[in-house]
Design an enzyme around this catalytic site. Structure first.
Site, PDB file in Angstrom:
ATOM      1  N   LEU A   1     -32.232 -31.965  -7.255  1.00  0.00           N
ATOM      2  CA  LEU A   1     -31.174 -31.478  -6.375  1.00  0.00           C
ATOM      3  C   LEU A   1     -29.825 -31.972  -6.889  1.00  0.00           C
ATOM      4  O   LEU A   1     -29.674 -33.149  -7.227  1.00  0.00           O
ATOM      5  CB  LEU A   1     -31.408 -31.971  -4.948  1.00  0.00           C
ATOM      6  CG  LEU A   1     -30.510 -31.383  -3.860  1.00  0.00           C
ATOM      7  CD1 LEU A   1     -30.884 -29.937  -3.580  1.00  0.00           C
ATOM      8  CD2 LEU A   1     -30.636 -32.204  -2.581  1.00  0.00           C
TER       9      LEU A   1
ATOM     10  N   ARG B   1     -21.919 -31.915  -9.875  1.00  0.00           N
ATOM     11  CA  ARG B   1     -21.804 -33.071 -10.775  1.00  0.00           C
ATOM     12  C   ARG B   1     -22.422 -32.656 -12.105  1.00  0.00           C
ATOM     13  O   ARG B   1     -23.530 -33.069 -12.449  1.00  0.00           O
ATOM     14  CB  ARG B   1     -22.498 -34.300 -10.197  1.00  0.00           C
ATOM     15  CG  ARG B   1     -21.850 -34.800  -8.920  1.00  0.00           C
ATOM     16  CD  ARG B   1     -22.222 -36.228  -8.620  1.00  0.00           C
ATOM     17  NE  ARG B   1     -23.623 -36.409  -8.322  1.00  0.00           N
ATOM     18  CZ  ARG B   1     -24.158 -37.588  -7.995  1.00  0.00           C
ATOM     19  NH1 ARG B   1     -23.399 -38.660  -7.953  1.00  0.00           N
ATOM     20  NH2 ARG B   1     -25.437 -37.685  -7.715  1.00  0.00           N
TER      21      ARG B   1
ATOM     22  N   ARG C   1     -34.323 -29.369  -0.950  1.00  0.00           N
ATOM     23  CA  ARG C   1     -35.098 -30.171  -1.896  1.00  0.00           C
ATOM     24  C   ARG C   1     -36.597 -29.895  -1.757  1.00  0.00           C
ATOM     25  O   ARG C   1     -37.348 -29.963  -2.741  1.00  0.00           O
ATOM     26  CB  ARG C   1     -34.821 -31.654  -1.659  1.00  0.00           C
ATOM     27  CG  ARG C   1     -35.583 -32.586  -2.583  1.00  0.00           C
ATOM     28  CD  ARG C   1     -35.528 -34.014  -2.061  1.00  0.00           C
ATOM     29  NE  ARG C   1     -34.180 -34.532  -2.005  1.00  0.00           N
ATOM     30  CZ  ARG C   1     -33.574 -35.134  -3.012  1.00  0.00           C
ATOM     31  NH1 ARG C   1     -34.197 -35.272  -4.169  1.00  0.00           N
ATOM     32  NH2 ARG C   1     -32.352 -35.593  -2.885  1.00  0.00           N
TER      33      ARG C   1
ATOM     34  N   ASP D   1     -28.792 -38.352 -10.288  1.00  0.00           N
ATOM     35  CA  ASP D   1     -28.271 -39.608 -10.818  1.00  0.00           C
ATOM     36  C   ASP D   1     -29.339 -40.691 -10.905  1.00  0.00           C
ATOM     37  O   ASP D   1     -29.012 -41.866 -11.108  1.00  0.00           O
ATOM     38  CB  ASP D   1     -27.111 -40.109  -9.967  1.00  0.00           C
ATOM     39  CG  ASP D   1     -27.500 -40.340  -8.513  1.00  0.00           C
ATOM     40  OD1 ASP D   1     -28.636 -39.986  -8.151  1.00  0.00           O
ATOM     41  OD2 ASP D   1     -26.673 -40.868  -7.751  1.00  0.00           O
TER      42      ASP D   1
ATOM     43  N   ASP E   1     -35.365 -37.603   3.068  1.00  0.00           N
ATOM     44  CA  ASP E   1     -36.430 -38.412   2.494  1.00  0.00           C
ATOM     45  C   ASP E   1     -37.208 -39.149   3.580  1.00  0.00           C
ATOM     46  O   ASP E   1     -38.429 -39.298   3.489  1.00  0.00           O
ATOM     47  CB  ASP E   1     -35.844 -39.396   1.481  1.00  0.00           C
ATOM     48  CG  ASP E   1     -34.596 -40.095   2.008  1.00  0.00           C
ATOM     49  OD1 ASP E   1     -34.221 -39.854   3.165  1.00  0.00           O
ATOM     50  OD2 ASP E   1     -33.987 -40.884   1.262  1.00  0.00           O
TER      51      ASP E   1
ATOM     52  N   ARG F   1     -28.983 -43.154   9.256  1.00  0.00           N
ATOM     53  CA  ARG F   1     -30.412 -43.289   9.020  1.00  0.00           C
ATOM     54  C   ARG F   1     -31.098 -44.049  10.156  1.00  0.00           C
ATOM     55  O   ARG F   1     -32.266 -43.778  10.469  1.00  0.00           O
ATOM     56  CB  ARG F   1     -30.656 -43.972   7.671  1.00  0.00           C
ATOM     57  CG  ARG F   1     -30.166 -43.108   6.507  1.00  0.00           C
ATOM     58  CD  ARG F   1     -30.254 -43.816   5.183  1.00  0.00           C
ATOM     59  NE  ARG F   1     -31.562 -43.721   4.552  1.00  0.00           N
ATOM     60  CZ  ARG F   1     -31.994 -42.681   3.861  1.00  0.00           C
ATOM     61  NH1 ARG F   1     -31.241 -41.616   3.740  1.00  0.00           N
ATOM     62  NH2 ARG F   1     -33.174 -42.691   3.282  1.00  0.00           N
TER      63      ARG F   1
END
Length: 919
Positions: free
Chosen positions: A668, A672, A728, A746, A833, A876
């Protein structure tokens, strides 16, 4: 005398002086020349003779002018340096000469080896060619044997009977209808896909009498169902909605029967028809009791034993949430296990009440004979005694404070409004459901309503009366979610309820929640469940679920991928054999037709999970627990095996139980490009990589002049409809492998780390296997859950920014998991996630698996991501607590270990290579 005088005079002053001077000058010049001659000729000869004579002496130490040795000359100060240089050069020349001779010898030997290797290569090529021929012949022989053992069958011919087909054999009585004598299998081939034709209620008179909410919900469900077809000539089943009807405009039984028999595809007896009578309220409408339905199947909530045909008719749940989704935030949590009341019951029994849709005469005719035993008085007495004993908090009320709901004779009527009943059940560990006193009433709408409400709020149903037929009882194991107790055991009920352990209570409550969410909660679930029951009975596989179509973004490739020194630092580890063949997908799943017959109960009664299905392609969209796939096989396929070994044997092959397998990288990214290109380059040369799917999450397309790296496998750049982290986990149709490596753009992983994670996942295919570990903790002061990323000796989550998981979970996350969770992810642009970890732990009841000792995996020098924002952790925290409310409990489980290879840090001889090595 004269001469002498003249001489003197001339020499003195008489004019002779110049002559004398000239004479004396000549004499001196002659003497000087003679002297020089003597010196230059005779003195060197004499000196040479003298010196040589002296040097012949025995005493060498007395030599003065004779020739000396080299060492003696070196004693001279100004010559010592030159001598030293001469000696050093001499030694180096000697050494170089020796090395030259040695290298010449080695070159000669290597030339011999090269010639031998060339011969070996030629021999190996010949052997390889022979092996290829043998393999080709073996494959051909294998195909011939398979063709002999499994002959290729053509698809069955589709039979399309005429509308007036009357050749179907008649049973002796409609009450004896079963599938074998009242269902036409010829219209439902195994490969037909189970086409269903639904009559439009507005085209028939009884359609105006239907409840508007039920009718609207039913029509909305039909429009989105994958089995519904508009071609009635190819249909396997014909469905007609006949209830719930409104009393003022309800047709008479004879009129309704006539209207049903006049349906265009009724074919005189209604075979392959399904009449659905959905009940939205507890007021029972069993108007089909006095109607001849022929060979048509009936699906409703109320049946008498003379009306119900086991294995043919279907007991359905009430349609409570007709046009709305259940609010998960209003559903109480599944913990604590024990609630205020051990059990509760509210109801009133009205003997004289008759169904408003049932003729008294017909009912009295049916119940003639010996009346069944009535245990209701004993039940009332026993339950009141338990309440009066005050051993436990129980609440039983046998008289309604307000007017009770309408009910059938001998049935316990519901009390109060639905919200009041739910509030009481939220405080109850168990919910008593007393079946009607007349045992010939096998199920009633009132009982199904009590069952629905109990499952909805997590009160474990206790059904008193074993003769009851609960909804979908031929495919659901109700003993895993409810207690079904014969009425004569009423005196033992209290003891039995007190003896159940907390673990069993949680398991039953969780199973009940699963059944309610999957089969009861919405109109889509109810309708799809009815169709799934019929389809399972006639053993037709489920239709494939749709995969997410990948809209590719055109891009230019060809840039040679560089080599990252950090990535390439794998020590002496061989990652695996070089892939010389094109990418291949996971093996196809071939058990579609057998699973419908072999695994009915396991599929219907287990939460959806890959521990028994392991799909990678579509499955039934509403009933994931009984889904069948047209995709890959199970993760526990007993094919081949690992080569074993302690070194190169292990590294040279993938091994394991499925020796041949690849994985897909899903990455994903959002605007960038430089970071993305570097991450893609790091994948160059990665073994067992099938392809890379780049999910372009930005509305802005990548630069046209951007040159994408060539890493040896296809790179698919997928365009998304919106910027969402849920993208994702979309099951893209370009993903052709079971294994998915979800990775951030990254994230910095070495090849050896990825390979080891892949090996571990292949032995734990139902788990999330990844690298960055996190855990949850209970905040005692605030009485809430917290998300924690600190170093800890235990973990409960593995972040999907660098983790392997099965594609099965992509379907469940995108199509089955509650929409409220995905909405939360979109709202915060966070927590996807965590949501995936919740889902997998909820389904498997297992924690994830962490590999490698590293804790962070961000690439050095990359721009800061969203996770560095101060609000990231606060969001979160909120996500975890919201997900707990949706699931009703905390599904995450702790684990205190990570996985390393068998010979990790094991001392081995120098000639052995370890399985894997991590630094």
């Amino acid at each position: 005398m004269t001469g002498y005088t003249m001489l003197r005079n001339g020499g003195v002053g008489n004019g002779g002086q110049p002559w004398v001077l000239r004479w004396s000058s000549r004499i001196r010049l002659t003497w000087l020349s003679f002297t020089l001659f003597i010196i230059l000729v005779f003195f060197p000869l004499i000196a040479h003779y003298y010196l040589t004579t002296i040097d012949d002496a025995d005493d060498a130490g007395k030599r003065i002018f004779g020739p000396r040795t080299g060492n003696e000359l070196c004693e001279v100060k100004h010559v010592q340096d030159l001598c030293r240089i001469r000696e050093s050069v001499s030694e180096e020349l000697l050494q170089l000469e020796a090395k030259r001779q040695e290298l010449n010898s080695e070159i000669a030997k290597l030339n011999l080896k090269i010639e031998a290797c060339k011969k070996s290569i030629e021999n190996a090529k010949q052997d390889l060619l022979q092996l290829k021929n043998v393999i080709s012949q073996t494959e051909h022989s294998y195909k011939e044997l398979m063709a002999q053992n499994q002959p290729k069958l053509s698809l069955p011919i589709r039979l399309l009977p005429d509308k007036d087909d009357v050749t179907f054999p008649l049973p002796k009585s409609n009450r004896n209808c079963r599938l074998h004598n009242c269902f036409d299998y010829s219209r439902c081939p195994l490969t037909s896909g189970f086409p269903v034709y639904v009559y439009n209620s507005d085209d028939y008179p009884f359609g105006s009498s239907l409840d508007p909410l039920i009718k609207q919900a039913f029509e909305a469900t039909v429009r989105t169902n994958v089995y519904v077809t508009e071609n009635a000539n190819i249909a396997c089943v014909y469905i007609v909605l006949a209830g719930e009807m409104q009393e003022p405009v309800m047709p008479k039984p004879t009129e309704l029967e006539q209207q049903l028999h006049s349906l265009p595809y009724w074919r005189t007896d209604g075979h392959n028809h399904l009449i659905i009578n959905l009940s939205r309220k507890s007021e029972t409408q069993n108007f089909l009791y006095n109607i001849s339905t022929g060979r048509a199947m009936v699906a409703q909530s109320t049946f008498y034993d003379v009306q119900y045909r086991p294995g043919f008719d279907i007991v359905v749940s009430p349609l409570v949430h007709a046009m709305s989704e259940p609010n998960f935030l209003e559903i109480p949590p599944q913990v604590p296990v024990k609630r205020k009341y051990l059990f509760s019951f509210q109801g009133e029994k009205i003997e004289s009440l008759r169904s408003s849709l049932q003729e008294v005469r017909s009912f009295e005719e049916e119940i003639e004979g010996n009346a069944p035993a009535d245990y209701d008085d004993r039940i009332i007495t026993t339950l009141k005694a338990v309440q009066d004993s005050k051993l436990d908090f129980v609440l039983v009320e046998f008289t309604c404070k307000n007017q009770p709901k309408a009910s059938l004779p001998t049935e316990w009527a519901l009390c109060g409004e639905r919200d009041d009943r739910l509030e009481l059940l939220k405080l109850s560990t168990f919910a008593l459901i007393i079946t009607p006193g007349d045992t010939r009433l096998v199920i009633s709408a009132g009982c199904t309503m009590r069952l629905f409400e109990a499952l909805e709020v997590g009160a474990i149903p206790v059904v008193l009366g074993e003769q009851v037929q609960l909804p979908y009882n031929d495919v659901i194991r109700w003993n895993e979610a409810a207690l079904i107790i014969p009425k004569p055991r009423i005196t033992e009920v209290h003891f039995l309820l007190r003896s159940i352990s907390d673990n069993d209570l949680l398991a039953m409550r969780r199973q009940g929640r699963f059944l309610w969410e999957t089969y009861f909660s919405t109109s889509d679930n109810v309708f799809s469940t009815v169709l799934a029951v019929i389809r399972t009975r006639i053993q037709i596989p489920a239709a494939p679920i749709r995969e997410e179509p990948a809209v590719e973004i055109p891009h230019r490739s060809g840039k040679a991928a560089g080599t990252d020194p950090n990535m390439a630092d794998n020590g002496d580890l061989d990652l695996g054999p070089v892939e010389t063949e094109p990418p291949y997908a996971s093996p196809k799943y071939l058990r579609n037709f057998t699973l419908t017959a072999m695994d009915i109960y396991r599929n219907w009664n287990s939460a959806p999970g890959p521990f028994h299905l392991f799909p990678y392609t579509p499955f039934d969209p509403v009933l994931p627990s009984e889904a069948k796939f047209l995709g890959s096989g199970t993760g526990f396929r007993p094919i081949g095996g690992g080569a074993g070994g302690s070194g190169k044997e292990f590294q040279a092959a993938l091994g394991g139980n499925v020796p041949r397998e690849q994985f897909t990288v899903v990455m994903l990214t959002y605007e960038r490009e430089e970071v993305l290109m570097n991450s893609l380059e790091r994948l160059n040369g990665l073994p067992y990589l099938n392809k890379v799917v780049v999910v372009w999450n930005s509305p802005k397309l990548p630069s046209e002049d951007l040159l994408w790296p060539d890493i040896g496998v296809p790179i698919m750049v997928v365009r998304t409809e919106k910027n969402s982290l849920n993208n994702r986990f979309l099951p893209w149709d370009e993903i052709e492998t079971e294994a998915i490596l979800s990775i951030d753009d990254d994230a910095h992983l070495r090849h050896d780390e990825i390979m080891f994670g892949f090996r571990v996942w292949r032995e734990a295919r139902d788990r999330i296997v990844g690298f960055p570990g996190r855990y949850h903790a209970w905040d005692i002061p605030h009485q809430s859950w917290l998300y924690n990323s600190n170093y800890s000796c235990e973990l409960s989550m593995v972040l999907t920014g660098a983790a392997f998981f099965h594609k099965y979970y992509a379907y469940l996350y995108s199509y089955v998991m509650p929409q409220a969770i995905r909405d939360m992810v979109d709202e915060y642009i966070n927590c996807e996630d965590i949501a995936m970890n919740f889902l997998v732990s909820h389904l498997t009841r297992k924690p994830p698996i962490k590999v490698t000792s590293r804790w962070t995996f961000r690439c050095p020098g990359c721009p800061q991501a969203l996770s560095h924002d101060d609000s990231h952790f606060h969001e979160r925290h909120k996500c975890i607590n919201f997900f707990v409310r949706v699931y009703g409990y905390m599904p995450l489980l702790y684990t205190q270990f990570r996985v390393d290879s068998v010979l990790f840090k094991t001392r081995l001889p120098h000639d052995k290579t370890k399985c894997f090595k991590f630094i």
